[in-house]
Design a protein around this motif. Structure first.
Motif, PDB file in Angstrom:
ATOM      1  N   THR A   1       9.200  49.570 -30.600  1.00  0.00           N
ATOM      2  CA  THR A   1      10.323  49.488 -29.848  1.00  0.00           C
ATOM      3  C   THR A   1       9.969  49.396 -28.096  1.00  0.00           C
ATOM      4  OG1 THR A   1       9.853  52.053 -29.483  1.00  0.00           O
ATOM      5  CG2 THR A   1      11.061  51.350 -31.476  1.00  0.00           C
ATOM      6  N   GLN A   2      10.948  49.158 -27.499  1.00  0.00           N
ATOM      7  CA  GLN A   2      10.822  49.082 -26.081  1.00  0.00           C
ATOM      8  C   GLN A   2      10.267  50.323 -25.492  1.00  0.00           C
ATOM      9  OE1 GLN A   2      14.483  47.806 -23.676  1.00  0.00           O
ATOM     10  NE2 GLN A   2      13.558  49.093 -22.047  1.00  0.00           N
ATOM     11  N   ALA A   3      10.368  51.598 -26.067  1.00  0.00           N
ATOM     12  CA  ALA A   3       9.944  52.785 -25.372  1.00  0.00           C
ATOM     13  C   ALA A   3       8.204  52.484 -25.931  1.00  0.00           C
ATOM     14  CB  ALA A   3      10.458  53.777 -25.926  1.00  0.00           C
ATOM     15  N   GLN A   4       8.011  52.401 -27.058  1.00  0.00           N
ATOM     16  CA  GLN A   4       6.476  52.353 -27.242  1.00  0.00           C
ATOM     17  C   GLN A   4       5.922  51.031 -26.619  1.00  0.00           C
ATOM     18  OE1 GLN A   4       7.521  51.322 -31.542  1.00  0.00           O
ATOM     19  NE2 GLN A   4       6.160  52.976 -32.146  1.00  0.00           N
ATOM     20  N   LEU A   5       6.639  49.910 -26.306  1.00  0.00           N
ATOM     21  CA  LEU A   5       5.941  49.003 -25.695  1.00  0.00           C
ATOM     22  C   LEU A   5       5.627  49.135 -24.261  1.00  0.00           C
ATOM     23  CD1 LEU A   5       7.943  45.863 -27.248  1.00  0.00           C
ATOM     24  CD2 LEU A   5       5.326  46.335 -27.179  1.00  0.00           C
ATOM     25  N   ALA A   6       6.802  49.964 -23.628  1.00  0.00           N
ATOM     26  CA  ALA A   6       6.779  50.250 -22.238  1.00  0.00           C
ATOM     27  C   ALA A   6       5.388  50.908 -21.863  1.00  0.00           C
ATOM     28  CB  ALA A   6       7.814  51.081 -21.940  1.00  0.00           C
ATOM     29  N   ARG A   7       4.972  51.913 -22.824  1.00  0.00           N
ATOM     30  CA  ARG A   7       3.715  52.721 -22.599  1.00  0.00           C
ATOM     31  C   ARG A   7       2.316  51.988 -22.479  1.00  0.00           C
ATOM     32  NH1 ARG A   7       6.463  56.804 -25.954  1.00  0.00           N
ATOM     33  NH2 ARG A   7       5.801  55.909 -27.880  1.00  0.00           N
ATOM     34  N   LEU A   8       2.477  50.717 -22.866  1.00  0.00           N
ATOM     35  CA  LEU A   8       1.452  49.881 -22.812  1.00  0.00           C
ATOM     36  C   LEU A   8       1.331  49.069 -21.304  1.00  0.00           C
ATOM     37  CD1 LEU A   8       1.090  48.220 -26.162  1.00  0.00           C
ATOM     38  CD2 LEU A   8       0.118  50.160 -25.364  1.00  0.00           C
ATOM     39  N   VAL A   9       2.394  49.291 -20.712  1.00  0.00           N
ATOM     40  CA  VAL A   9       2.613  48.375 -19.240  1.00  0.00           C
ATOM     41  C   VAL A   9       2.166  49.368 -18.212  1.00  0.00           C
ATOM     42  CG1 VAL A   9       3.973  46.803 -17.763  1.00  0.00           C
ATOM     43  CG2 VAL A   9       4.375  47.136 -20.183  1.00  0.00           C
ATOM     44  N   THR A  10       1.052  49.086 -17.559  1.00  0.00           N
ATOM     45  CA  THR A  10       0.689  49.595 -16.215  1.00  0.00           C
ATOM     46  C   THR A  10       0.945  48.940 -14.959  1.00  0.00           C
ATOM     47  OG1 THR A  10      -1.632  48.422 -16.135  1.00  0.00           O
ATOM     48  CG2 THR A  10      -1.325  50.570 -17.646  1.00  0.00           C
ATOM     49  N   ARG A  11       0.893  49.851 -13.778  1.00  0.00           N
ATOM     50  CA  ARG A  11       1.237  49.284 -12.665  1.00  0.00           C
ATOM     51  C   ARG A  11       0.300  48.187 -12.270  1.00  0.00           C
ATOM     52  NH1 ARG A  11      -1.439  52.867  -8.561  1.00  0.00           N
ATOM     53  NH2 ARG A  11      -3.216  51.977  -9.247  1.00  0.00           N
ATOM     54  N   ASP A  12      -1.096  48.391 -12.597  1.00  0.00           N
ATOM     55  CA  ASP A  12      -1.998  47.456 -12.367  1.00  0.00           C
ATOM     56  C   ASP A  12      -1.928  46.014 -13.276  1.00  0.00           C
ATOM     57  OD1 ASP A  12      -2.941  49.098 -10.680  1.00  0.00           O
ATOM     58  OD2 ASP A  12      -5.009  49.238 -11.745  1.00  0.00           O
ATOM     59  N   SER A  13      -1.390  46.400 -14.183  1.00  0.00           N
ATOM     60  CA  SER A  13      -0.991  44.877 -15.107  1.00  0.00           C
ATOM     61  C   SER A  13       0.221  44.150 -14.549  1.00  0.00           C
ATOM     62  CB  SER A  13      -0.647  45.048 -16.625  1.00  0.00           C
ATOM     63  OG  SER A  13       0.437  45.874 -16.732  1.00  0.00           O
ATOM     64  N   MET A  14       1.057  44.704 -13.890  1.00  0.00           N
ATOM     65  CA  MET A  14       2.256  44.140 -13.245  1.00  0.00           C
ATOM     66  C   MET A  14       1.985  43.677 -11.770  1.00  0.00           C
ATOM     67  SD  MET A  14       5.432  46.352 -14.465  1.00  0.00           S
ATOM     68  CE  MET A  14       4.604  47.940 -14.412  1.00  0.00           C
ATOM     69  N   ILE A  15       0.880  44.047 -11.337  1.00  0.00           N
ATOM     70  CA  ILE A  15       0.324  43.477 -10.005  1.00  0.00           C
ATOM     71  C   ILE A  15      -0.579  41.996 -10.283  1.00  0.00           C
ATOM     72  CG2 ILE A  15      -1.157  43.819  -8.071  1.00  0.00           C
ATOM     73  CD1 ILE A  15      -0.579  46.940  -8.268  1.00  0.00           C
ATOM     74  N   GLY A  16      -1.214  42.184 -11.509  1.00  0.00           N
ATOM     75  CA  GLY A  16      -1.882  41.275 -12.429  1.00  0.00           C
ATOM     76  C   GLY A  16      -3.605  41.535 -12.167  1.00  0.00           C
ATOM     77  N   VAL A  17      -3.793  42.545 -11.563  1.00  0.00           N
ATOM     78  CA  VAL A  17      -5.417  42.735 -11.755  1.00  0.00           C
ATOM     79  C   VAL A  17      -5.971  43.225 -12.951  1.00  0.00           C
ATOM     80  CG1 VAL A  17      -5.423  43.173  -9.121  1.00  0.00           C
ATOM     81  CG2 VAL A  17      -4.997  45.219 -10.841  1.00  0.00           C
ATOM     82  N   THR A  18      -5.170  43.598 -13.844  1.00  0.00           N
ATOM     83  CA  THR A  18      -5.499  43.882 -15.236  1.00  0.00           C
ATOM     84  C   THR A  18      -4.624  43.328 -16.060  1.00  0.00           C
ATOM     85  OG1 THR A  18      -4.314  45.952 -15.294  1.00  0.00           O
ATOM     86  CG2 THR A  18      -6.661  46.119 -14.754  1.00  0.00           C
ATOM     87  N   GLN A  19      -4.961  43.340 -17.599  1.00  0.00           N
ATOM     88  CA  GLN A  19      -4.106  43.270 -18.633  1.00  0.00           C
ATOM     89  C   GLN A  19      -3.151  44.595 -18.821  1.00  0.00           C
ATOM     90  OE1 GLN A  19      -4.236  39.963 -19.852  1.00  0.00           O
ATOM     91  NE2 GLN A  19      -6.074  39.485 -18.508  1.00  0.00           N
ATOM     92  N   ALA A  20      -2.119  44.203 -19.862  1.00  0.00           N
ATOM     93  CA  ALA A  20      -1.881  45.494 -20.398  1.00  0.00           C
ATOM     94  C   ALA A  20      -2.706  46.344 -21.208  1.00  0.00           C
ATOM     95  CB  ALA A  20      -0.198  45.040 -21.306  1.00  0.00           C
ATOM     96  N   LYS A  21      -2.462  47.621 -21.485  1.00  0.00           N
ATOM     97  CA  LYS A  21      -3.332  48.320 -22.494  1.00  0.00           C
ATOM     98  C   LYS A  21      -3.222  47.589 -23.709  1.00  0.00           C
ATOM     99  CE  LYS A  21      -1.788  52.487 -20.653  1.00  0.00           C
ATOM    100  NZ  LYS A  21      -1.546  53.998 -21.066  1.00  0.00           N
ATOM    101  N   ALA A  22      -4.405  47.812 -24.602  1.00  0.00           N
ATOM    102  CA  ALA A  22      -4.284  47.409 -25.896  1.00  0.00           C
ATOM    103  C   ALA A  22      -3.385  48.402 -26.931  1.00  0.00           C
ATOM    104  CB  ALA A  22      -5.885  47.159 -26.407  1.00  0.00           C
ATOM    105  N   ALA A  23      -2.835  47.888 -28.020  1.00  0.00           N
ATOM    106  CA  ALA A  23      -2.178  48.517 -28.856  1.00  0.00           C
ATOM    107  C   ALA A  23      -2.687  49.707 -29.313  1.00  0.00           C
ATOM    108  CB  ALA A  23      -1.546  47.633 -30.183  1.00  0.00           C
ATOM    109  N   THR A  24      -4.150  49.542 -29.456  1.00  0.00           N
ATOM    110  CA  THR A  24      -4.947  50.940 -29.994  1.00  0.00           C
ATOM    111  C   THR A  24      -4.825  52.047 -28.910  1.00  0.00           C
ATOM    112  OG1 THR A  24      -6.909  49.873 -29.199  1.00  0.00           O
ATOM    113  CG2 THR A  24      -6.410  49.697 -31.581  1.00  0.00           C
ATOM    114  N   ALA A  25      -4.690  51.859 -27.833  1.00  0.00           N
ATOM    115  CA  ALA A  25      -4.670  52.741 -26.761  1.00  0.00           C
ATOM    116  C   ALA A  25      -3.622  53.690 -26.499  1.00  0.00           C
ATOM    117  CB  ALA A  25      -5.049  51.992 -25.315  1.00  0.00           C
ATOM    118  N   SER A  26      -2.311  53.210 -27.348  1.00  0.00           N
ATOM    119  CA  SER A  26      -1.307  54.191 -27.210  1.00  0.00           C
ATOM    120  C   SER A  26      -1.226  55.496 -27.751  1.00  0.00           C
ATOM    121  CB  SER A  26       0.019  53.243 -27.643  1.00  0.00           C
ATOM    122  OG  SER A  26       0.218  53.159 -28.846  1.00  0.00           O
TER     123      SER A  26
END
Lengths: 212, 109
Positions: A187-212
């Motif tokens: 779901t959108q809520a589940q996916l949003a938990r993988l999205v970090t600030r740093d991944s939206m600046i582009g210095v990192t990737q989104a979190k891996a699915a296992t990390a949720s």
């Protein structure tokens, strides 16, 4: 970590944020007192302004945009056409500047900087982190982006192109990181938990699915 | 682009300069920094500051030595004060007097 700002309490400062040489800290405090006394704004307006600034956070703002873009092809198309309009359609204020969404692909990785100051999509991500405003990041990410990304633990394969985007007063960017593998049906809520600030600046990737 | 190839446009132009590793740790703002952060928004809303360009000009006018010596929100405090003095909302004398008073107050407490 909890923070009680009513008691004297200071975290170690970064090199670009030394202990305030007291004269400028005093200048800021003095200015605030005088502006309130002269009726430019009230103490209540100051408090409300700080609350307003701090009500913007990655989870409720930026991460929702990315998760929606991962889920909804129509939204992604709208985001490409006019990011500000698309963001507004989610009930999120895109801010007063132009905003552009940068999509990472298996071939292209995007990263954002402001070499001249600290231009940042504060309406989507909140206040910029200290390192974003630091001399080291601003100086080096345009010259050796792969080395800087590696310092964030983000090793970009040599066959992936790295694009560095320099923000300015009129145009801000938000990176749409690659959707992590193994998130089909989320779901959108589940996916949003993988999205970090740093991944939206582009210095990192989104979190891996296992990390949720 | 490497340093030296393109002239820097001012003390704030860090692009391509040599610098050490990026300190990626988090930094929590002190209360005075949160106040200074909010002052800039309020000066815009109240029309004391005409636009962000004015705010940036006062930061860039600090000169290279001061620019690099000050922390981020110290630069903002300097710029906010300069904006208000220029707009005629406060005077340098009032600011200096109040700053001295606050210093005395915090010594006493």
């Amino acid at each position: 970590m909890t923070h009680d700002h009513t008691t004297p309490h200071r975290h170690p400062n970064q090199p670009d944020h030394p202990e305030p040489s007291s004269s400028y800290e005093l200048l800021g405090v003095a200015l605030n007192e005088l502006l309130i006394e002269k009726g430019i704004y009230s103490a209540d307006e100051l408090r409300t302004q700080i609350e307003e600034i701090e009500s913007v956070n990655v989870d409720s703002h930026g991460a929702q945009i990315v998760a929606k873009a991962w889920l909804d092809e129509d939204f992604l198309t709208a985001l490409r056409a006019d990011a500000a309009d698309a963001i507004r359609s989610l009930g999120i204020d895109p801010g007063y500047t132009e905003i552009m969404a940068l999509e990472n692909t298996p071939e292209v990785h995007n990263v954002v900087v402001c070499t001249l100051c600290s231009c940042y999509p504060r309406w989507l991500l909140g206040r910029p982190p200290a390192w974003y405003k630091s001399k080291a990041y601003r100086a080096r990410v345009v010259r050796e982006p792969r080395a800087v990304l590696a310092e964030f633990g983000n090793d970009i394969a040599t066959d992936v192109q790295v694009r560095v985007h320099d923000s300015n007063a009129e145009l801000r960017y938000v990176v749409i990181p690659l959707r992590p593998k193994g998130t089909e049906g989320w779901t959108q809520a589940q996916l949003a938990r993988l999205v970090t600030r740093d991944s939206m600046i582009g210095v990192t990737q989104a979190k891996a699915a296992t990390a949720s | 682009m490497t340093s030296g190839e393109t002239p820097r446009i001012g003390p704030h132009d860090f692009a391509g300069l040599d610098a050490g590793p990026v300190d990626t740790s988090q930094h929590d703002l002190a209360q005075w920094e949160r106040v200074v952060d909010a002052i800039i928004y309020l000066l815009g809303k109240k029309g004391v500051m005409k636009d962000v360009a004015e705010f940036r000009r006062h930061i860039e006018d600090l000169g290279p030595d001061v620019y690099e010596r000050l922390s981020y929100y110290e630069r903002w405090a300097a710029s906010a004060a300069a904006t208000c003095v220029e707009a005629g909302v406060v005077t340098r004398e009032e600011l200096d007097a109040r700053a001295a008073e606050i210093a005395k107050r915090s010594e006493a407490s």
